[in-house]
Each structure stands twice: as structure tokens, then as C-alpha cells.
Scaffold this motif. Structure first.
Motif, mmCIF file in Angstrom:
data_model
loop_
_atom_site.group_PDB
_atom_site.id
_atom_site.type_symbol
_atom_site.label_atom_id
_atom_site.label_comp_id
_atom_site.label_asym_id
_atom_site.label_seq_id
_atom_site.Cartn_x
_atom_site.Cartn_y
_atom_site.Cartn_z
ATOM 1 N N ASP A 8 -52.503 -12.150 -31.066
ATOM 2 C CA ASP A 8 -52.816 -10.766 -31.423
ATOM 3 C C ASP A 8 -52.120 -10.347 -32.710
ATOM 4 O O ASP A 8 -50.987 -10.753 -32.978
ATOM 5 C CB ASP A 8 -52.392 -9.809 -30.305
ATOM 6 C CG ASP A 8 -53.232 -9.975 -29.050
ATOM 7 O OD1 ASP A 8 -54.414 -10.340 -29.181
ATOM 8 O OD2 ASP A 8 -52.701 -9.742 -27.948
ATOM 9 N N GLU A 9 -52.790 -9.484 -33.489
ATOM 10 C CA GLU A 9 -52.162 -8.910 -34.668
ATOM 11 C C GLU A 9 -51.010 -8.002 -34.246
ATOM 12 O O GLU A 9 -51.084 -7.316 -33.224
ATOM 13 C CB GLU A 9 -53.168 -8.104 -35.481
ATOM 14 C CG GLU A 9 -54.221 -8.953 -36.164
ATOM 15 C CD GLU A 9 -55.131 -8.121 -37.042
ATOM 16 O OE1 GLU A 9 -54.900 -8.094 -38.272
ATOM 17 O OE2 GLU A 9 -56.061 -7.494 -36.499
ATOM 18 N N ALA A 10 -49.943 -7.987 -35.067
ATOM 19 C CA ALA A 10 -48.794 -7.149 -34.727
ATOM 20 C C ALA A 10 -47.869 -7.028 -35.926
ATOM 21 O O ALA A 10 -47.797 -7.933 -36.768
ATOM 22 C CB ALA A 10 -48.021 -7.739 -33.550
ATOM 23 N N LEU A 11 -47.175 -5.920 -36.000
ATOM 24 C CA LEU A 11 -46.038 -5.756 -36.895
ATOM 25 C C LEU A 11 -44.794 -5.855 -36.023
ATOM 26 O O LEU A 11 -44.514 -4.964 -35.214
ATOM 27 C CB LEU A 11 -46.091 -4.412 -37.617
ATOM 28 C CG LEU A 11 -44.855 -4.059 -38.457
ATOM 29 C CD1 LEU A 11 -44.598 -5.115 -39.523
ATOM 30 C CD2 LEU A 11 -45.001 -2.679 -39.086
ATOM 31 N N ILE A 12 -44.069 -6.947 -36.177
ATOM 32 C CA ILE A 12 -42.901 -7.238 -35.349
ATOM 33 C C ILE A 12 -41.659 -6.890 -36.152
ATOM 34 O O ILE A 12 -41.533 -7.305 -37.313
ATOM 35 C CB ILE A 12 -42.885 -8.723 -34.950
ATOM 36 C CG1 ILE A 12 -44.158 -9.074 -34.173
ATOM 37 C CG2 ILE A 12 -41.641 -9.075 -34.150
ATOM 38 C CD1 ILE A 12 -44.611 -10.487 -34.364
ATOM 39 N N THR A 13 -40.747 -6.140 -35.585
ATOM 40 C CA THR A 13 -39.528 -5.766 -36.295
ATOM 41 C C THR A 13 -38.294 -6.228 -35.513
ATOM 42 O O THR A 13 -38.306 -6.276 -34.279
ATOM 43 C CB THR A 13 -39.448 -4.247 -36.519
ATOM 44 O OG1 THR A 13 -39.398 -3.575 -35.264
ATOM 45 C CG2 THR A 13 -40.654 -3.760 -37.314
ATOM 46 N N GLN A 14 -37.255 -6.566 -36.272
ATOM 47 C CA GLN A 14 -36.006 -7.011 -35.655
ATOM 48 C C GLN A 14 -34.858 -6.794 -36.630
ATOM 49 O O GLN A 14 -34.933 -7.232 -37.787
ATOM 50 C CB GLN A 14 -36.080 -8.494 -35.280
ATOM 51 C CG GLN A 14 -34.797 -9.074 -34.722
ATOM 52 C CD GLN A 14 -34.400 -8.443 -33.398
ATOM 53 O OE1 GLN A 14 -35.214 -8.349 -32.488
ATOM 54 N NE2 GLN A 14 -33.152 -8.006 -33.284
ATOM 55 N N ALA A 15 -33.796 -6.145 -36.189
ATOM 56 C CA ALA A 15 -32.592 -5.995 -37.009
ATOM 57 C C ALA A 15 -31.715 -7.231 -36.850
ATOM 58 O O ALA A 15 -31.545 -7.753 -35.740
ATOM 59 C CB ALA A 15 -31.817 -4.746 -36.593
ATOM 60 N N ILE A 16 -31.186 -7.718 -37.971
ATOM 61 C CA ILE A 16 -30.249 -8.837 -37.935
ATOM 62 C C ILE A 16 -28.928 -8.397 -38.569
ATOM 63 O O ILE A 16 -28.900 -7.539 -39.448
ATOM 64 C CB ILE A 16 -30.801 -10.095 -38.642
ATOM 65 C CG1 ILE A 16 -31.013 -9.848 -40.140
ATOM 66 C CG2 ILE A 16 -32.100 -10.542 -37.993
ATOM 67 C CD1 ILE A 16 -31.425 -11.099 -40.913
ATOM 68 N N ASP A 17 -27.846 -9.000 -38.112
ATOM 69 C CA ASP A 17 -26.502 -8.656 -38.562
ATOM 70 C C ASP A 17 -25.934 -9.845 -39.324
ATOM 71 O O ASP A 17 -25.664 -10.901 -38.726
ATOM 72 C CB ASP A 17 -25.630 -8.313 -37.348
ATOM 73 C CG ASP A 17 -24.210 -7.936 -37.726
ATOM 74 O OD1 ASP A 17 -23.900 -7.880 -38.933
ATOM 75 O OD2 ASP A 17 -23.400 -7.701 -36.806
ATOM 76 N N MET A 18 -25.745 -9.700 -40.630
ATOM 77 C CA MET A 18 -25.262 -10.822 -41.438
ATOM 78 C C MET A 18 -23.834 -11.221 -41.064
ATOM 79 O O MET A 18 -23.401 -12.329 -41.379
ATOM 80 C CB MET A 18 -25.355 -10.469 -42.923
ATOM 81 C CG MET A 18 -26.787 -10.219 -43.404
ATOM 82 S SD MET A 18 -27.901 -11.619 -43.095
ATOM 83 C CE MET A 18 -27.310 -12.793 -44.314
ATOM 84 N N ASN A 19 -23.094 -10.346 -40.383
ATOM 85 C CA ASN A 19 -21.755 -10.716 -39.915
ATOM 86 C C ASN A 19 -21.797 -11.806 -38.849
ATOM 87 O O ASN A 19 -20.784 -12.460 -38.587
ATOM 88 C CB ASN A 19 -21.030 -9.494 -39.354
ATOM 89 C CG ASN A 19 -20.638 -8.514 -40.447
ATOM 90 O OD1 ASN A 19 -20.226 -8.921 -41.520
ATOM 91 N ND2 ASN A 19 -20.782 -7.228 -40.169
ATOM 92 N N GLN A 20 -22.976 -12.010 -38.242
ATOM 93 C CA GLN A 20 -23.115 -13.082 -37.250
ATOM 94 C C GLN A 20 -22.889 -14.452 -37.884
ATOM 95 O O GLN A 20 -22.431 -15.383 -37.219
ATOM 96 C CB GLN A 20 -24.498 -13.027 -36.606
ATOM 97 C CG GLN A 20 -24.725 -14.060 -35.514
ATOM 98 C CD GLN A 20 -23.780 -13.871 -34.339
ATOM 99 O OE1 GLN A 20 -23.561 -12.747 -33.897
ATOM 100 N NE2 GLN A 20 -23.221 -14.951 -33.830
ATOM 101 N N LEU A 21 -23.189 -14.576 -39.182
ATOM 102 C CA LEU A 21 -22.934 -15.843 -39.875
ATOM 103 C C LEU A 21 -21.446 -16.184 -39.822
ATOM 104 O O LEU A 21 -21.073 -17.334 -39.554
ATOM 105 C CB LEU A 21 -23.398 -15.750 -41.334
ATOM 106 C CG LEU A 21 -24.898 -15.531 -41.563
ATOM 107 C CD1 LEU A 21 -25.148 -15.140 -43.011
ATOM 108 C CD2 LEU A 21 -25.689 -16.771 -41.203
ATOM 109 N N HIS A 22 -20.605 -15.194 -40.079
ATOM 110 C CA HIS A 22 -19.155 -15.408 -40.034
ATOM 111 C C HIS A 22 -18.707 -15.833 -38.635
ATOM 112 O O HIS A 22 -17.941 -16.793 -38.479
ATOM 113 C CB HIS A 22 -18.434 -14.126 -40.453
ATOM 114 C CG HIS A 22 -16.966 -14.129 -40.163
ATOM 115 N ND1 HIS A 22 -16.055 -14.827 -40.930
ATOM 116 C CD2 HIS A 22 -16.251 -13.532 -39.168
ATOM 117 C CE1 HIS A 22 -14.849 -14.658 -40.428
ATOM 118 N NE2 HIS A 22 -14.938 -13.876 -39.358
ATOM 119 N N ARG A 23 -19.207 -15.136 -37.630
ATOM 120 C CA ARG A 23 -18.784 -15.434 -36.266
ATOM 121 C C ARG A 23 -19.217 -16.833 -35.849
ATOM 122 O O ARG A 23 -18.434 -17.587 -35.244
ATOM 123 C CB ARG A 23 -19.345 -14.382 -35.313
ATOM 124 C CG ARG A 23 -18.765 -12.985 -35.529
ATOM 125 C CD ARG A 23 -19.159 -12.046 -34.412
ATOM 126 N NE ARG A 23 -20.568 -11.671 -34.458
ATOM 127 C CZ ARG A 23 -21.034 -10.609 -35.103
ATOM 128 N NH1 ARG A 23 -20.220 -9.837 -35.805
ATOM 129 N NH2 ARG A 23 -22.322 -10.317 -35.063
#
Length: 285
Positions: free
Chosen positions: A241-256
Motif C-alpha cells: 500500500d502507498e504510505a507516508l511513513i515517518t520516524q524520528a531518529i536520535d543521532m546520539n544512539q550512534l555514540h551509545r
């Protein structure tokens, strides 16, 4: 830094640039209204996949003089966009291309490296191969882009990782197989495992946008996703199905993640270069 990602899981109309441009502009406006910072479209989002003999007719020059491309540049002034199209270079060669647009400018252009010619695919008949893979700087950090078959080969993402990419943008026009919904999804698990493997092996974010819809009897399964640096799905799009999917990512996760699992710190590219030289020398000898 937190970034809101948008994945535009669309159904482009084969060979119809005007129609597909309108879809891009509509999704960009919708994503902008939802606070999306970076919106990713699937492979050949402006043309559809089975362009074949239409390639010269739908190709873009990828500059502000092209009326279609100019509108995408304008749309990118307040939201970063990854769009995909047929690119005609100054020597009249045609490539499957991704462009990263930001602030009304082209930040990076990637030409597809690997053109499949097995099963239902015949891309090298119509397109030239890309010959470069490199990461690039954005307002969110360093990013790398690959197109479909490029990320079924481990060397391009590995090179992007060494070149500083912390966000991998992978887009595709991946068709399903089989006659019913269950059969058609059998091949998707392999794609999803690859995306999770890259997230965990390269301790980076993996953004994958795949298209949906039908062309010439082929059905495209969608399933766009975001994988975190631990290799876990953060979001997974709808199938078919067509969709606009959104998700917030936290660049501090790279450090962790990298503090816990220092794979990048311990990588040995000099060893890889030396052994590749030996392997090539022995095989050619």
C-alpha cells in the motif's frame, strides 16, 4: 540531534514525469506539514521502473535548467529530499540515479553501481554502470546512498562506512514473487535481514524506501523501514500500500552503540587493502 525521517512509499506511473512530479511535490508538502526533515523516495520514483526504450525520453539533466528538476530543487528549500530518476550526463550516457537535494541545491548524485541482468531484470541493456561510491556531508551529518542491487553487495556499504557515513539511505524498486500475498512476501524477509545486518554490522542508521504498485505484471511490495544502529527495526511500512511513513531518529544512539560495540574503532582497512591486492594479483596471475 533528533531527525524526523519520511519514507514516501509511492506508486509512480510508468513514463509519466508530470504525474510523478506532482506526487513528489504533494508528498513533500505533506511531509513538511508533519515536521519531516528528510524525505526519501524509492528507486526511479520519477519515471517508474520498467522504462526500457523510454529511457532517452524521460531522462533528466539534473540541473536547474531542467524544468522538472528545478521544481524539485525549489521544493527542497525547507525539507531535504532524496529523489530517483534517469540521469543523462554531458556525454549522453544514461544512469539510474539518486539525488540528495537540500536548501535548493544538489548535495550529492549517486549512479547505481550494480545493474542486475538475472531473472526478470535487464538493466544493463538500457543503463550505464556507476563508478563511484562515497559519503557526503548534510546538515544532519555524513550520509551515504545506494540503490537496490548496490546493497546486495557488501562492498558499497562497507566503503560508505569507512568514508564516514552514519546514515545509509537505501532505495529500491523491489518486486515480489508468487501468486498470493503469502508467496509474494517470501523474498522480502531476505531484504529485511540484510537491512538489519547492515545496521548492526556498521552500527549506523539504515533508511530503506521501496515502492509499491504494478508494472508489466510485476508487483512491488513496499515494506519501507528504518533500522537503528543496534540492528533493530524502529518502524516498518505497510506491504503493497502507498504510505507516508515517518520516524524520528536520535543521532546520539550512534555514540551509545559504538561505545558498547566499537566495531568501527577496530576495523582494519589497511589489512583489507593489502589482502585485496594479493587476491587480485594471484587471480590475475
Amino acid at each position: 540531534m533528533r531527525i524526523t525521517i519520511g519514507l514516501a512509499q509511492i506508486y509512480p506511473k510508468l513514463g509519466d514525469l508530470r504525474h510523478n512530479l506532482a506526487i513528489h511535490l504533494d508528498y513533500a508538502a505533506r511531509a513538511r506539514a508533519q515536521g519531516v526533515d528528510l524525505l526519501v523516495f524509492p528507486e526511479l520514483s520519477l519515471t517508474g521502473y520498467q522504462v526500457q526504450d523510454l529511457v532517452p525520453e524521460v531522462a533528466l539533466r539534473a540541473d536547474a535548467e531542467d524544468p522538472v528538476y528545478a521544481q524539485l530543487l525549489k521544493a527542497s528549500r525547507d525539507i531535504d529530499l532524496v529523489v530517483s530518476f534517469v540521469h543523462e550526463d554531458f556525454r549522453n550516457r544514461f544512469y539510474i540515479a539518486d539525488a540528495y537535494l537540500s536548501g535548493g541545491e544538489t548535495r550529492h548524485l549517486h549512479h547505481k553501481l550494480y545493474l542486475p541482468t538475472y531473472a526478470m531484470f535487464d538493466e544493463s541493456r538500457y543503463f550505464a554502470q556507476g563508478n563511484s561510491v562515497r559519503a557526503f556531508d548534510t546538515r544532519f551529518g555524513r550520509v551515504g546512498m545506494l540503490i537496490c542491487e548496490d546493497f546486495w553487495h557488501v562492498s558499497p556499504p562497507y566503503l560508505l562506512w569507512l568514508d564516514g557515513a552514519d546514515i545509509f539511505i537505501l532505495n529500491s524498486a523491489s518486486p515480489s514473487r508468487g501468486l498470493n500475498s503469502s508467496d509474494r512476501l517470501m523474498g522480502t524477509r531476505w531484504v529485511e535481514l540484510v537491512n538489519q545486518a547492515y545496521g548492526s554490522m556498521f552500527t549506523s542508521y539504515i533508511l530503506h524506501c521501496n515502492r509499491v504498485g504494478y508494472e508489466d505484471g510485476k508487483n512491488f511490495w513496499g515494506g519501507s523501514s528504518v533500522v537503528d544502529p543496534d540492528g533493530e527495526f524502529m518502524t516498518h511500512g505497510l506491504y503493497f500500500d502507498e504510505a507516508l511513513i515517518t520516524q524520528a531518529i536520535d543521532m546520539n544512539q550512534l555514540h551509545r552503540t559504538r561505545a558498547r560495540l566499537p566495531l568501527l574503532r577496530d576495523e582494519r582497512p589497511g589489512l583489507v587493502r593489502r589482502e585485496l591486492g594479493r587476491i587480485l594479483s594471484e587471480n590475475l596471475g
